[in-house]
Scaffold this motif. Sequence first.
Motif, short mmCIF file in Angstrom:
data_model
loop_
_atom_site.label_atom_id
_atom_site.label_comp_id
_atom_site.label_asym_id
_atom_site.label_seq_id
_atom_site.Cartn_x
_atom_site.Cartn_y
_atom_site.Cartn_z
N THR A 109 31.64 114.25 27.35
CA THR A 109 32.97 113.66 27.33
C THR A 109 32.86 112.20 26.90
O THR A 109 31.85 111.54 27.16
CB THR A 109 33.62 113.73 28.71
N GLU A 118 34.23 109.68 28.20
CA GLU A 118 34.11 108.83 29.38
C GLU A 118 32.66 108.71 29.84
O GLU A 118 32.23 107.64 30.32
CB GLU A 118 34.97 109.38 30.52
N ALA A 119 31.90 109.78 29.71
CA ALA A 119 30.51 109.76 30.17
C ALA A 119 29.68 108.74 29.39
O ALA A 119 28.80 108.08 29.96
CB ALA A 119 29.89 111.15 30.03
N SER A 126 31.15 106.16 27.55
CA SER A 126 31.84 104.87 27.52
C SER A 126 31.70 104.11 28.83
O SER A 126 31.51 102.89 28.83
CB SER A 126 33.33 105.07 27.20
N LYS A 127 31.77 104.83 29.95
CA LYS A 127 31.74 104.17 31.25
C LYS A 127 30.39 104.29 31.94
O LYS A 127 30.11 103.55 32.88
CB LYS A 127 32.83 104.76 32.15
N HIS A 128 29.59 105.22 31.50
CA HIS A 128 28.28 105.45 32.12
C HIS A 128 27.23 105.61 31.01
O HIS A 128 27.34 104.99 29.97
CB HIS A 128 28.33 106.69 33.02
N SER A 182 24.29 105.42 25.67
CA SER A 182 25.69 105.06 25.92
C SER A 182 26.25 104.42 24.66
O SER A 182 25.55 104.28 23.65
CB SER A 182 25.80 104.10 27.11
N LYS A 240 35.41 102.01 19.28
CA LYS A 240 35.68 100.93 20.22
C LYS A 240 35.59 99.58 19.53
O LYS A 240 36.38 98.66 19.81
CB LYS A 240 34.67 100.99 21.38
#
Length: 279
Positions: free
Chosen positions: A16, A18-19, A21-23, A75, A151
């Motif tokens: 995902t 989010e996985a 981007s945030k982690h 990441s 981003k």
Amino acid sequence: MNRAFSRKKDKTWMHTPEALSKHFIPYNAKFLGSTEVEQPKGTEVVRDAVRKLKFARHIKKSEGQKIPKVELQISIYGVKILEPKTKEVQHNCQLHRISFCADDKTDKRIFTFICKDSESNKHLCYVFDSEKCAEEITLTIGQAFDLAYRKFLESGGKDVETRKQIAGLQKRIQDLETENMELKNKVQDLENQLRITQVSAPPSSMPTRNGTQPPPVPSRSTEIKRDLFGAEPFDPFNCGAADFPPDIQSKLDEMQEGFKMGLTLEGTVFCLDPLDSRC
């Protein structure tokens, strides 16, 4: 000998957004090492690097040395290579510096990527051994690159080209200002020469041949404070509030160039034996 890469098409991403981007996504692998290469992309480039590092691995193995294990943390900020137990970062490869990533179709464990070193600006090929995860790691790096580029654009990277054009115009204006100043100096020199000529001329009280006084020579101002064209002085280095400091601007330019180069994801056959029928 088949030297062509089989390009990955229509591959779905593994994680995902989010996985990444945030982690980060961790992977365990063995690190065969890195070696300098002459090009940022290419089949033969990584083929030679893998051959060289595999040969070095066999020598070290015969000497009783084990291949070091590492942890990869992938990441949108890059690919970190860490010591698994102490979590000490050995290498930190920023995504915009990674230009090529490939896995070995005949050996599911081997994968590589080429990254431009931040200090030496040399291209280094990193080679890893990860049991049955090589393709997944390759695709994960590709997904992270894609997300990082998006981003970058959303955070203002799309304005970098505009700022470059503005900087070019400012440089042109600066050149014109320099040329203008040179012309002003030439005019000043001409006025000085005219003043010297007036001082060395016969006194105005001397009568002419018809007995009349010559008309007075109108005096000219010796001060040239204003622009020759009446324009206000321009400061090309007067940056607006929306501009970035030079160090950050330089970083943005570097990131833009890296992302513009792109990341090539490939799968290929890395054969050590040129007589192997699979090559």
